[in-house]
Design an enzyme around this catalytic site. Structure first.
Site, short mmCIF file in Angstrom:
data_model
loop_
_atom_site.label_atom_id
_atom_site.label_comp_id
_atom_site.label_asym_id
_atom_site.label_seq_id
_atom_site.Cartn_x
_atom_site.Cartn_y
_atom_site.Cartn_z
N CYS A 1 2.91 4.59 8.55
CA CYS A 1 3.06 5.84 7.81
C CYS A 1 3.95 6.81 8.60
CB CYS A 1 1.70 6.49 7.56
SG CYS A 1 1.80 8.03 6.61
N ASP B 1 13.33 -2.22 0.99
CA ASP B 1 14.54 -2.29 0.16
C ASP B 1 14.57 -3.53 -0.73
OD1 ASP B 1 15.25 0.06 1.35
OD2 ASP B 1 16.97 -0.72 2.44
N GLY C 1 7.10 -2.48 -2.60
CA GLY C 1 6.47 -1.19 -2.87
C GLY C 1 7.20 -0.43 -3.94
N ARG C 2 8.21 0.36 -3.52
CA ARG C 2 8.93 1.20 -4.48
C ARG C 2 9.60 0.39 -5.58
NH1 ARG C 2 13.00 4.14 -0.97
NH2 ARG C 2 12.77 2.26 0.28
N GLN D 1 -6.38 -1.16 3.23
CA GLN D 1 -5.71 -0.62 4.41
C GLN D 1 -6.43 0.60 4.96
OE1 GLN D 1 -1.76 1.60 4.51
NE2 GLN D 1 -1.09 -0.38 5.32
N PRO E 1 0.86 -1.20 0.00
CA PRO E 1 0.00 0.00 0.00
C PRO E 1 0.88 1.24 0.00
CG PRO E 1 0.10 -0.95 2.20
CD PRO E 1 0.90 -1.84 1.31
N MET E 2 0.71 2.10 -1.00
CA MET E 2 1.57 3.28 -1.13
C MET E 2 0.70 4.52 -1.37
SD MET E 2 4.63 1.72 -3.49
CE MET E 2 3.48 0.76 -4.51
N LYS F 1 0.44 -3.54 9.38
CA LYS F 1 1.75 -3.24 8.81
C LYS F 1 2.46 -2.27 9.73
CE LYS F 1 4.00 -1.90 4.44
NZ LYS F 1 4.88 -0.79 4.87
#
Length: 339
Positions: A109, A212, A234-235, A79, A25-26, A150
């Site tokens: 967050c 990462d 995610g990223r 989320q 979730p971003m 999370k």
């Protein structure tokens, strides 16, 4: 130290989805258009929404319509983020009714806005309150729907991360997702996967490792280091939307797919168009969002190119697309860093 005792049954012995991967979730990214676009590149085990704020009232039907949009054949984790137990519990029940496969709580967050509102990673400072919120939510979530949280390694320090993990387990969560940076770290420094390993050794619920993971080889490394039950990306998926396909091929012992430069460009344009439709707005109005995603995708390119800077200074949709088209036409396949 408070000892948290679980009163809810353990319904999940192993992570229930295959492949054992999740799209993270971003905020600002994990909308239905992106979830669909990434799923088309290669199937993750679970897709996740960006967080839904639960402030003054429970989640409205309009908010659920925006967020609870499924990709056929892939479970959806929805989320929520808030700190009022009653509202969070009511919202959990509403999301179950709306069809969420997993209800997930944002305890990670790291933004200043979240810290000021005492939500997200800021709740890690108060495990008792965190336990109360999660316990009340669990009561509204039937055994047919999974429940997760999370977390980060802590807010300012990581000294109490095991207490936090035990509180999450005791409150009835079926599994826990761990990003091993503190809230104050945001995305600086290196994610300490050893923290995930320590949590895995401590709790009796499945653990999902996050942080990462940018290449398929990182999935191998984080699995070996943490012994986690699943991996969340995610990223890394913003940089490389094909990463889930590559992981699936890697695990199957197959050659990993390597997109050509113009395939990347075409994916970006298709996503841009679908995002415009999803947000029901003109393309020029969402150009900032497209540029933000492009910053991530440009990291696929091994050496910096002029168009990576000039395109981000353009003012119109047409100019931006023209710039990146020209740039990708000039890139050679070997200049892309997928592995």
């Amino acid at each position: 130290m408070v000892e948290y005792q679980r009163t809810f049954p353990y319904n999940m012995k192993h992570f229930p989805y295959q492949p054992a991967t999740m799209l993270a979730p971003m905020e600002g990214f994990s909308n239905a258009a992106l979830r669909q676009a990434i799923a088309h590149c290669g199937k993750p085990g679970v897709l996740c929404t960006e967080f839904i704020r639960v402030n003054q009232s429970k989640i409205t039907p309009r908010m659920m319509k925006k967020h609870v949009i499924k990709v056929p054949g892939i479970p959806l984790s929805v989320q929520v983020m808030g700190n009022v137990a009653e509202l969070m519990a009511d919202s959990a029940g509403a999301l179950v009714d709306a069809g969420a496969d997993i209800v997930d709580v944002n305890l990670g967050c790291p933004t200043q806005r979240a810290a000021k509102a005492n939500v997200g990673a800021a709740l890690l400072k108060d495990p008792k309150r965190l336990y109360k919120i999660l316990s009340d939510m669990r009561k509204q979530i039937p055994e047919t729907t999974w429940f997760s949280a999370k977390i980060r390694a802590g807010f300012e320090e990581s000294d109490h991360v095991l207490t936090i993990a035990k509180a999450v387990e005791a409150a009835g969560c079926d599994f826990i997702i761990v990003h091993p940076r503190r809230g104050k770290d945001v995305y600086q420094g290196k994610a300490d996967w050893r923290i995930i390993a320590l949590i895995k050794q401590t709790v009796n619920i499945p653990v999902v490792a996050n942080g990462d993971v940018f290449y398929p080889k990182d999935v191998v490394a984080i699995r070996e280091t943490t012994q986690a039950d699943a991996v969340m990306i995610g990223r890394g998926a913003l940089r490389n939307p094909w990463i889930f396909r590559q992981i699936n091929e890697m695990d199957a012992g197959e050659n990993m797919f390597r997109p050509e430069p113009m395939e990347i460009f075409e994916w970006m344009i298709e996503y841009f168009e679908s995002l415009s439709v999803f947000l029901e707005t003109k393309p020029d109005r969402i150009l900032p969002k497209f540029k933000e995603l492009s910053r991530h995708m440009f990291r696929l390119i091994r050496d910096p190119k002029d168009f990576m800077k000039t395109s981000l200074r353009t003012q119109t949709n047409d100019d931006f697309i023209a710039d990146i088209r020209k740039g990708f036409e000039q890139i050679q396949s070997e200049e892309l860093c997928f592995f």
